[in-house]
Motif scaffolding. Structure first.
Motif, PDB file in Angstrom:
ATOM      1  N   ILE A   1     -19.894 -19.885  -4.357  1.00  0.00           N
ATOM      2  CA  ILE A   1     -18.933 -20.608  -5.220  1.00  0.00           C
ATOM      3  C   ILE A   1     -19.579 -21.060  -6.525  1.00  0.00           C
ATOM      4  O   ILE A   1     -18.897 -21.477  -7.444  1.00  0.00           O
ATOM      5  CB  ILE A   1     -18.287 -21.828  -4.513  1.00  0.00           C
TER       6      ILE A   1
ATOM      7  N   ARG B   1     -13.378 -21.321   1.375  1.00  0.00           N
ATOM      8  CA  ARG B   1     -14.646 -21.955   0.965  1.00  0.00           C
ATOM      9  C   ARG B   1     -15.057 -22.991   2.010  1.00  0.00           C
ATOM     10  O   ARG B   1     -14.667 -24.152   1.936  1.00  0.00           O
ATOM     11  CB  ARG B   1     -14.479 -22.605  -0.418  1.00  0.00           C
TER      12      ARG B   1
ATOM     13  N   ASP C   1     -16.353 -27.579  -5.724  1.00  0.00           N
ATOM     14  CA  ASP C   1     -17.647 -27.987  -6.293  1.00  0.00           C
ATOM     15  C   ASP C   1     -18.046 -29.359  -5.740  1.00  0.00           C
ATOM     16  O   ASP C   1     -19.213 -29.600  -5.415  1.00  0.00           O
ATOM     17  CB  ASP C   1     -17.579 -28.074  -7.830  1.00  0.00           C
TER      18      ASP C   1
ATOM     19  N   ASP D   1     -10.664 -25.146  -7.119  1.00  0.00           N
ATOM     20  CA  ASP D   1     -11.875 -24.894  -7.898  1.00  0.00           C
ATOM     21  C   ASP D   1     -12.676 -26.187  -8.035  1.00  0.00           C
ATOM     22  O   ASP D   1     -13.888 -26.231  -7.795  1.00  0.00           O
ATOM     23  CB  ASP D   1     -11.460 -24.352  -9.279  1.00  0.00           C
TER      24      ASP D   1
END
Ligand code: IPM
Ligand code: MG
Length: 356
Positions: free
Chosen positions: A279, A106, A251, A247
């Protein structure tokens, strides 16, 4: 070359943003002489409604028969009250696991053009930031034993975090290999002052670090990392962490780029077949209204070209087109924070196509 791409449009804004990425891939195909064959499969709430299951066996088989897979998002209020093992989200965890995609990349970077949309003070982001979160994707508490039982206070629920040395070692290798191609720094994030899994994580990461003398490796506790991400994001190069911490931190990292609508991801295993998805979630509140930012999904398609198909020039071209469109001042609503002048999903995609 011909490439077979499984399409998992999913729920909410999923269909709109996947269609944007498909248009971009088709344009790349024309320009560079590739044939992309798209094979749609049902997943999430859409699959539940049509078949009664969030992840039908045909979807798993279709993805495993594809060269790579592009996914939109799953979930929505319509399916929120279903039991845990029948929820749309279960399908997302299920497909990642069925495809054995334990490495989730990510990347979060601040586009110079978006500096004004970053919620951090200008002096904090004057040097920008460019970090890569390497999230473990098929283990930990999202896959551990869970359930209900009767405890000291009556009904209780439990979820368990379990990590094997093997799972930690392979994600650590992925992080160190990524760092070798970047700025040579890995920050391993855990909660080793409390959790036993984190202590095994830390020990294993350091063992693997010995095999990468060119890379420096430091540890950071997850609570501190959450703070450091907004205090000084430019200190990070590669972050490697567990499924749940990755996770949550991804964000947070997305928001400091200006919007969660910007962050793509690649989920990889031992082969070249991957699953590529933004995502962010399915954003049911804006679904079907031509409001979603397609950039995270378009950039996910670029990651597919880069990591699954080794089409570097083609991936670079998509990323440059996104850069050009943002530099020219075009924005979707999520990037304007209430200011007028937003482009819709389709119009933003048109701009990206024009820049290609
Ligand atoms: C993500 C999402 C998923 C996850 C959910 C929808 C299961 O939050 O991709 O970050 O937790 O991985
Ligand atoms: Mg998430």
């Amino acid at each position: 070359m011909e490439y077979r791409i499984g399409l998992l449009r999913g729920d909410g804004i999923g269909p709109e943003i996947v269609d944007s990425a498909v248009r971009v891939l088709e344009k790349i195909g024309e320009k560079y002489g590739h044939r992309f064959v798209f094979a749609p499969y049902l997943i999430g709430g859409a699959a539940l409604d049509a078949t009664g299951e969030p992840l039908p066996p045909e979807t798993v088989a279709g993805c495993l028969a594809s060269d790579s897979v592009l996914l939109g998002a799953v979930g929505g209020p319509k399916w929120d009250d279903l039991p845990g093992d029948r929820r749309p989200e279960k399908a997302l965890l299920g497909i990642r696991s069925a495809m054995q995609l334990y490495t989730n990349l990510r990347p979060a970077r601040l586009y110079p053009a978006l500096r004004g949309e970053c919620p951090l003070r200008p002096d904090i982001v004057q040097d920008g930031f460019d970090l890569l979160i390497v999230r473990e994707l098929t283990g930990g508490i999202y896959f551990g034993d869970r359930g209900y039982r009767t405890g000291k206070y009556g009904e209780e629920a439990y979820d368990t975090e379990c990590y094997s040395r093997t799972e930690i070692a392979r994600i650590a290798h992925a992080a160190f290999r990524a760092a070798e191609r970047r700025r040579g720094r890995v920050t391993s994030i855990d909660k080793a002052n409390v959790l036993e899994t984190s202590r095994l994580w830390r020990r294993t990461v350091h063992e693997i670090a010995g095999e990468y003398p060119e890379v420096t490796c430091t540890d950071m506790l997850v609570d501190n990392a959450a703070m450091q991400l907004v205090r000084n994001p430019s200190q990070f190069d590669v972050i490697v962490t567990s499924n749940m911490f990755g996770d949550i931190l991804s964000d947070e990292a997305s928001q400091i780029t200006g919007s969660i609508g910007m962050l793509p991801s690649a989920s990889l295993g031992d082969g070249t077949r991957g699953l590529y998805e933004p995502i962010h979630g399915s954003a049911p509140d804006i679904a079907g209204q031509n409001l979603a930012n397609p950039i995270a999904t378009v950039l996910s398609a670029a990651m597919m070209l880069r990591y699954s198909f080794s089409l570097t020039a083609e991936a670079d071209a998509i990323e440059a087109a996104v850069d050009a469109v943002l530099s020219a001042g075009f924005r979707t609503a999520d990037l304007l924070h209430g200011r007028p002048g937003a482009l819709g999903t389709v119009e933003m995609t048109d701009r990206i196509l024009a820049a290609l």
